[in-house]
Design an enzyme around this catalytic site. Structure first.
Site, mmCIF file in Angstrom:
data_model
loop_
_atom_site.group_PDB
_atom_site.id
_atom_site.type_symbol
_atom_site.label_atom_id
_atom_site.label_comp_id
_atom_site.label_asym_id
_atom_site.label_seq_id
_atom_site.Cartn_x
_atom_site.Cartn_y
_atom_site.Cartn_z
ATOM 1 N N GLU A 44 48.706 37.545 43.962
ATOM 2 C CA GLU A 44 48.300 37.309 42.580
ATOM 3 C C GLU A 44 48.512 35.854 42.170
ATOM 4 O OE1 GLU A 44 46.533 39.130 40.879
ATOM 5 O OE2 GLU A 44 46.752 41.089 41.819
ATOM 6 N N TYR A 127 48.360 38.606 32.540
ATOM 7 C CA TYR A 127 47.517 39.174 33.589
ATOM 8 C C TYR A 127 48.358 39.653 34.766
ATOM 9 C CZ TYR A 127 45.056 39.707 37.820
ATOM 10 O OH TYR A 127 44.654 40.240 39.003
ATOM 11 N N ASP A 145 41.623 40.071 33.845
ATOM 12 C CA ASP A 145 41.367 38.793 34.499
ATOM 13 C C ASP A 145 39.990 38.312 34.041
ATOM 14 O OD1 ASP A 145 39.726 40.555 35.929
ATOM 15 O OD2 ASP A 145 39.637 39.149 37.573
ATOM 16 N N CYS A 198 28.309 41.875 38.370
ATOM 17 C CA CYS A 198 28.278 41.379 36.986
ATOM 18 C C CYS A 198 28.839 39.960 36.950
ATOM 19 C CB CYS A 198 29.090 42.315 36.094
ATOM 20 S SG CYS A 198 28.833 42.058 34.325
ATOM 21 N N CYS A 205 21.820 42.836 37.490
ATOM 22 C CA CYS A 205 21.764 44.084 36.723
ATOM 23 C C CYS A 205 20.926 45.142 37.429
ATOM 24 C CB CYS A 205 21.220 43.814 35.324
ATOM 25 S SG CYS A 205 22.244 42.676 34.362
#
Length: 298
Positions: A44, A127, A145, A198, A205
């Site tokens: 992370e 986060y 995020d 996305c 899409c």
DNA sequence: AAACCGGGGGT
DNA sequence: ACCCCAGGTTT
């Protein structure tokens, strides 16, 4: 209402997303589905503002060299900074090092899962704290995020980007999609959807499993409002560039100020003292003598 | 809320 | 040339 509804159906969205994730998620990422905090924390922190593909080899090398909190806590700062070369944002390396020492020394080697203590670890913000609890403990929490924020802004709020959406609104919307229990795969699915489908610039899409539920898609994908920030200066003219050059030279060993000045473009040389002072303040450099500098030994 | 913090890859 | 990235800390 039906698929023409103005707001997505949470259960339907979860199901569509889950099926897509099982078929198309990034299941090969090495930190996925680990249940121990150390490797997930390492991943992370490395992933804060650094893209996945560049993190993967560093992640393997890091765990190979420092396999747990105790080993990292015992490392020298200079070695930690040197191992970070190429990842950027060197202060993250110091934060990770300090977090390992906090786990060992302040928490007796037991990882502090309580939100307040978790957030007190260096480098752990909103986060990363949520990501650790969600991905390691499988808790149903909103994990925001940049990817998930963008997906939620489009899907639930009809906005092209999350830029102008208050964090509280993103949290509430993200929460409305969460399953009652679990949450790891749900958030990983949202994250992967943002990374693979996305996307920020040119979303696909036509390949999106939840386009039938998407408020932004239903409203014709309006463009984001123009960004009216002043244009950023050339990166080579910023202090970040100069600091990065200095730290990278110090990774090869101590250096005299005259040499450090020489590796900077002339435009930066009058500010060398200021750069060194800021690096010392950040714990990324220490003076060895009057005119010689090095990475911090501790 | 805004500034600061690196570096690489994609378009 | 410009955009983007599994953000956090400081002011």
């Amino acid at each position: 209402m039906t698929s023409t509804s103005a707001t997505p159906d949470a259960a339907r969205t979860r199901d569509l997303l889950g099926a897509w994730f099982r078929a198309s998620g990034r299941h090969g990422l090495p930190w996925r589905r680990l249940r121990e905090p150390y490797p997930v924390l390492v991943s992370e922190v490395m992933l804060q503002q650094t893209q996945v593909d560049r993190v993967v080899p560093y992640y393997h090398a890091w765990l190979d060299r420092w396999p747990g909190f105790a080993e990292l806590a015992a490392a020298a700062s200079a070695d930690v900074i040197t191992a970070w070369r190429g990842l950027g944002y060197n202060r993250r390396a110091l934060a990770l090092h300090a977090a390992a020492r906090a786990v060992v020394e302040r928490h007796a080697g037991r990882f502090p899962w309580e939100p307040k203590e978790l957030r007190a670890l260096p480098g752990v913000g909103p986060y990363t704290a949520a990501a650790l609890r969600c991905f390691v403990l499988d808790e149903p929490l909103p994990v925001l995020d940049t990817n998930i924020s963008r997906v939620i802004a489009r899907l639930a709020l009809g906005q092209a980007t999350a830029r102008d959406v208050p964090r509280s609104a993103l949290e509430a919307a993200a929460r409305s999609f969460l399953p009652a229990q679990g949450g790891r795969d749900h958030n990983l699915a949202l994250m992967d959807l943002g990374a693979l489908v996305c996307t920020s610039r040119t979303p696909l899409c036509g390949s999106c499993p939840v386009s039938t539920q998407c408020r932004w898609y239903a409203s014709g994908r309006p463009l984001p409002p123009p960004d009216r920030r002043p244009p950023a200066p050339r990166f080579e003219d910023t202090a970040r560039f100069a600091r990065g050059r200095i730290v990278d030279r110090l990774r090869n060993g101590p250096a005299h100020k005259a040499e450090l000045s020489g590796i900077l473009p002339p435009r930066h040389r009058p500010y060398l003292e200021a750069y060194l002072a800021s690096l010392q303040r950040d714990g990324l450099a220490v003076p060895l003598g009057p005119d010689t500098w090095a990475l911090p030994p501790g």
